[in-house]
Design a protein around this motif. Structure first.
Motif, PDB file in Angstrom:
ATOM      1  N   SER A 101       0.801  -1.214   0.000  1.00  0.00           N
ATOM      2  CA  SER A 101       0.000   0.000   0.000  1.00  0.00           C
ATOM      3  C   SER A 101       0.835   1.267   0.000  1.00  0.00           C
ATOM      4  O   SER A 101       0.391   2.323  -0.419  1.00  0.00           O
ATOM      5  CB  SER A 101      -0.929   0.008   1.212  1.00  0.00           C
ATOM      6  OG  SER A 101      -0.161   0.068   2.398  1.00  0.00           O
ATOM      7  N   SER A 102       2.100   1.218   0.455  1.00  0.00           N
ATOM      8  CA  SER A 102       2.936   2.402   0.555  1.00  0.00           C
ATOM      9  C   SER A 102       3.551   2.799  -0.772  1.00  0.00           C
ATOM     10  O   SER A 102       4.187   3.834  -0.877  1.00  0.00           O
ATOM     11  CB  SER A 102       4.044   2.169   1.591  1.00  0.00           C
ATOM     12  OG  SER A 102       4.892   1.135   1.153  1.00  0.00           O
ATOM     13  N   SER A 104       1.940   3.406  -3.731  1.00  0.00           N
ATOM     14  CA  SER A 104       1.083   4.166  -4.609  1.00  0.00           C
ATOM     15  C   SER A 104       1.392   5.653  -4.529  1.00  0.00           C
ATOM     16  O   SER A 104       1.916   6.149  -3.549  1.00  0.00           O
ATOM     17  CB  SER A 104      -0.379   3.912  -4.252  1.00  0.00           C
ATOM     18  OG  SER A 104      -0.625   4.325  -2.927  1.00  0.00           O
ATOM     19  N   SER A 105       1.028   6.396  -5.639  1.00  0.00           N
ATOM     20  CA  SER A 105       1.275   7.831  -5.711  1.00  0.00           C
ATOM     21  C   SER A 105       0.017   8.598  -5.323  1.00  0.00           C
ATOM     22  O   SER A 105      -1.110   8.171  -5.602  1.00  0.00           O
ATOM     23  CB  SER A 105       1.690   8.208  -7.136  1.00  0.00           C
ATOM     24  OG  SER A 105       1.760   9.613  -7.285  1.00  0.00           O
ATOM     25  N   ASP A 106       0.206   9.769  -4.679  1.00  0.00           N
ATOM     26  CA  ASP A 106      -0.919  10.603  -4.256  1.00  0.00           C
ATOM     27  C   ASP A 106      -1.186  11.747  -5.233  1.00  0.00           C
ATOM     28  O   ASP A 106      -2.006  12.612  -4.955  1.00  0.00           O
ATOM     29  CB  ASP A 106      -0.649  11.189  -2.862  1.00  0.00           C
ATOM     30  CG  ASP A 106      -0.615  10.112  -1.786  1.00  0.00           C
ATOM     31  OD1 ASP A 106      -1.340   9.120  -1.939  1.00  0.00           O
ATOM     32  OD2 ASP A 106       0.134  10.266  -0.810  1.00  0.00           O
ATOM     33  N   PRO A 108      -2.883  13.820  -7.993  1.00  0.00           N
ATOM     34  CA  PRO A 108      -4.222  13.766  -8.581  1.00  0.00           C
ATOM     35  C   PRO A 108      -4.173  13.324 -10.042  1.00  0.00           C
ATOM     36  O   PRO A 108      -3.284  13.734 -10.788  1.00  0.00           O
ATOM     37  CB  PRO A 108      -4.722  15.209  -8.455  1.00  0.00           C
ATOM     38  CG  PRO A 108      -3.901  15.809  -7.364  1.00  0.00           C
ATOM     39  CD  PRO A 108      -2.563  15.154  -7.458  1.00  0.00           C
ATOM     40  N   ASP A 194       7.129  12.862  -6.529  1.00  0.00           N
ATOM     41  CA  ASP A 194       6.120  13.722  -5.913  1.00  0.00           C
ATOM     42  C   ASP A 194       6.284  13.653  -4.403  1.00  0.00           C
ATOM     43  O   ASP A 194       6.825  12.682  -3.865  1.00  0.00           O
ATOM     44  CB  ASP A 194       4.708  13.292  -6.329  1.00  0.00           C
ATOM     45  CG  ASP A 194       4.312  11.964  -5.721  1.00  0.00           C
ATOM     46  OD1 ASP A 194       3.655  11.977  -4.665  1.00  0.00           O
ATOM     47  OD2 ASP A 194       4.669  10.910  -6.287  1.00  0.00           O
ATOM     48  N   GLY A 196       3.803  13.762  -2.199  1.00  0.00           N
ATOM     49  CA  GLY A 196       2.604  13.278  -1.538  1.00  0.00           C
ATOM     50  C   GLY A 196       1.573  14.356  -1.279  1.00  0.00           C
ATOM     51  O   GLY A 196       0.464  14.053  -0.844  1.00  0.00           O
ATOM     52  N   GLY A 197       1.922  15.618  -1.536  1.00  0.00           N
ATOM     53  CA  GLY A 197       0.991  16.717  -1.309  1.00  0.00           C
ATOM     54  C   GLY A 197       0.588  17.440  -2.577  1.00  0.00           C
ATOM     55  O   GLY A 197      -0.008  18.515  -2.513  1.00  0.00           O
ATOM     56  N   GLY A 198       0.943  16.878  -3.752  1.00  0.00           N
ATOM     57  CA  GLY A 198       0.569  17.497  -5.022  1.00  0.00           C
ATOM     58  C   GLY A 198       1.727  18.156  -5.751  1.00  0.00           C
ATOM     59  O   GLY A 198       1.587  18.520  -6.922  1.00  0.00           O
ATOM     60  N   THR A 248      -3.613  20.198  -8.122  1.00  0.00           N
ATOM     61  CA  THR A 248      -4.772  19.914  -7.287  1.00  0.00           C
ATOM     62  C   THR A 248      -5.858  19.400  -8.217  1.00  0.00           C
ATOM     63  O   THR A 248      -5.686  19.364  -9.441  1.00  0.00           O
ATOM     64  CB  THR A 248      -5.265  21.165  -6.536  1.00  0.00           C
ATOM     65  OG1 THR A 248      -5.783  22.112  -7.499  1.00  0.00           O
ATOM     66  CG2 THR A 248      -4.127  21.818  -5.749  1.00  0.00           C
ATOM     67  N   ASP A 249      -6.983  19.018  -7.642  1.00  0.00           N
ATOM     68  CA  ASP A 249      -8.071  18.525  -8.488  1.00  0.00           C
ATOM     69  C   ASP A 249      -8.598  19.608  -9.417  1.00  0.00           C
ATOM     70  O   ASP A 249      -9.160  19.293 -10.480  1.00  0.00           O
ATOM     71  CB  ASP A 249      -9.209  17.999  -7.614  1.00  0.00           C
ATOM     72  CG  ASP A 249      -8.814  16.752  -6.848  1.00  0.00           C
ATOM     73  OD1 ASP A 249      -7.912  16.020  -7.324  1.00  0.00           O
ATOM     74  OD2 ASP A 249      -9.398  16.501  -5.761  1.00  0.00           O
TER      75      ASP A 249
END
Length: 272
Positions: A101-102, A104-106, A108, A194, A196-198, A248-249
């Motif tokens: 699980s660790s 994957s990329s965060d 968007p 990345d 993890g915060g965009g 961001t989205d």
């Protein structure tokens, strides 16, 4: 308990023998000394006294029975050890699931559109230095890694047209099929990261030129004649070209900067 019962039996037998002996004596006196009957009775009493001696080994036989009951305890301990081993295996499975699980990329995922500002500086041999600025509509797409791409996400960013001066195209990796032989084609161009915060950043590590697969391009004027007849021409971006920005989205902000592979042009693409 078994030993106590055996000893009680022997005491009872001895008491019975003594009684018989006394009775035999009285009988002998009453009958005028009939020695044959007394002799038979005494023999029986003697036999009764020696019979309990055969029960003595019973006490020794009872002891192994207690020892055997004690040997059954290690079997229960062995069963508990096997249960502990099973618990350890389950823990390992949980750790394996946490490692997966660790990865994957965060970043968007999606599609963003807007206008990109492209600036180009160049100076051809024998010609004056020149700077050009262009504004072109562009599209950014963030998706899952393409094929065997090693990045946590796939990035594609390009101007909507690929022929005008200032046009550009960036792709992080290629995954497809060669139409001439049907073989799979896998090429990684960019190394992307990345936080993890965009926020994302990356560097062009392979131009793909040696395979004839250069897809990271910028269209910059080139003279057809010495210092004249400039027309848009596709230049491959050089290794070391950088990309950074945030996503961001709802919005995207990116900056691309570098030089062409022949070192004659420098460029910068901004989008916010």
């Amino acid at each position: 308990m078994v030993t106590i019962r055996r000893r009680t039996h022997r005491s009872a037998a001895l008491l019975a023998a003594l009684c018989l002996c006394s009775l035999a004596t009285l009988t002998a006196c009453g009958d005028g000394g009939d020695g044959g009957d007394a002799s038979d009775t005494e023999t029986t009493a003697s036999t009764s006294e020696t019979a309990p001696a055969t029960g003595t080994p019973v006490e020794d036989t009872a002891t192994p029975t207690e020892s055997e009951s004690e040997t059954t305890e290690p079997d229960e301990e062995t069963t508990e050890t096997e249960d502990d081993t099973t618990d350890t295996t389950d823990t390992g499975d949980e750790e394996t699931e946490s490692d997966d699980s660790s990865s994957s990329s965060d970043v968007p995922h999606g599609t963003w559109t807007g206008n990109a500002r492209i600036s180009v500086d160049f100076e051809d041999p024998g010609c004056a230095a020149s700077s050009q600025t262009y504004s072109l509509p562009a599209t950014l797409i963030i998706d899952d890694p393409a094929g065997s791409e090693s990045n946590g996400f796939h990035l594609s960013w390009a101007s909507d047209g690929q022929s005008a001066a200032g046009a550009f195209g960036v792709t992080s990796a290629l995954s497809g099929t060669d139409t001439t032989d049907g073989e799979s084609v896998e090429t990684g161009y960019w190394s992307l990261t990345d936080d993890g915060g965009g926020d994302i950043s990356g560097s062009l590590t392979d131009t793909g030129g040696s395979q004839g697969l250069a897809l990271n391009l910028v269209f910059v004027p080139k003279p057809l004649f010495p210092c004249s007849g400039y027309t848009p021409f596709a230049y491959s971006m050089a290794e070391g070209t950088t990309l950074e920005g945030s996503l961001t989205d709802d919005s995207a902000s990116l900056t691309l900067s570098g030089t062409t592979s022949d070192g004659t042009r420098s460029f910068r693409v901004e989008w916010s």
